[in-house]
Design a protein around this motif. Structure first.
Motif, PDB file in Angstrom:
ATOM      1  N   PHE A  64      -8.199   8.269  -0.560  1.00 22.36           N
ATOM      2  CA  PHE A  64      -7.929   6.909  -1.006  1.00 22.36           C
ATOM      3  C   PHE A  64      -9.185   6.090  -0.826  1.00 22.36           C
ATOM      4  N   ILE A 105       0.763   4.096  -2.902  1.00 21.49           N
ATOM      5  CA  ILE A 105       0.541   5.519  -2.622  1.00 21.49           C
ATOM      6  C   ILE A 105       1.631   6.361  -3.269  1.00 21.49           C
ATOM      7  N   ARG A 106       2.894   5.927  -3.130  1.00 18.76           N
ATOM      8  CA  ARG A 106       3.998   6.671  -3.773  1.00 18.76           C
ATOM      9  C   ARG A 106       3.796   6.758  -5.283  1.00 18.76           C
ATOM     10  N   GLU A 160      -9.693  -0.361  -0.221  1.00 14.89           N
ATOM     11  CA  GLU A 160      -8.659  -1.277  -0.675  1.00 14.89           C
ATOM     12  C   GLU A 160      -9.316  -2.571  -1.116  1.00 14.89           C
ATOM     13  N   GLN A 206       0.828  -1.205   0.000  1.00 15.82           N
ATOM     14  CA  GLN A 206       0.000   0.000   0.000  1.00 15.82           C
ATOM     15  C   GLN A 206       0.862   1.254   0.000  1.00 15.82           C
ATOM     16  N   LEU A 217      -5.386   0.302  -5.293  1.00 15.40           N
ATOM     17  CA  LEU A 217      -5.646   1.467  -4.474  1.00 15.40           C
ATOM     18  C   LEU A 217      -6.302   2.511  -5.370  1.00 15.40           C
ATOM     19  N   VAL A 224      -7.427   6.286  -5.937  1.00 16.68           N
ATOM     20  CA  VAL A 224      -7.038   7.595  -5.443  1.00 16.68           C
ATOM     21  C   VAL A 224      -7.858   8.663  -6.157  1.00 16.68           C
TER      22      VAL A 224
END
Length: 124
Positions: free
Chosen positions: A76, A44-45, A79, A40, A113, A115
């Motif tokens: 976010f 995110i990165r 998941e 995760q 994920l 976003v």
């Protein structure tokens, strides 16, 4: 009864032993919490890197200086990656009968994920 293990090499034998006394309702494979957290974090990165690249494209298309683009909101979504246990039918064998160990093959686990972001163009 629920059993958790990280020793996949011994899992087929453990299942076979358990089936001598009870019926197996299903097997559910998941990645460990540690691996999920690391995955995760990496997602995110990557998402933020892609967001920055898209913001630069938007700024260029609008003929706005990229430094005027401001991140106003970042969220976010849920998941994914969890799947309900796959059905696995088996009847408990009589105590005298041996139960063969099931054949377990490697698989994959998809981690996603979602976003969402809201950007604002700051005044010059």
């Amino acid at each position: 009864m629920q059993l958790r293990t990280s020793d996949l090499a011994k899992l087929p034998q453990t299942v076979a032993q358990g089936q001598q006394a009870m019926t197996l309702a299903g097997i559910d494979f998941r990645i460990s919490r540690k691996t999920q957290q690391a995955t995760q974090a990496e997602l995110i990165r990557r998402a933020v890197d892609k967001l920055n690249a898209r913001a630069a494209v938007v700024a260029e298309a609008l003929k706005v200086a990229p430094e005027r683009m401001r991140l106003e909101e970042l969220s976010f979504g849920p998941e994914s990656g969890h799947r309900p246990p796959a059905p696995f039918s088996a009847r408990a064998a009589a105590a005298a009968d041996a139960v063969p160990a099931p054949a377990l093959d490697a698989g994959t686990s998809v981690q996603q994920l979602t976003v969402s972001a809201k950007l604002r163009i700051a005044a010059p």
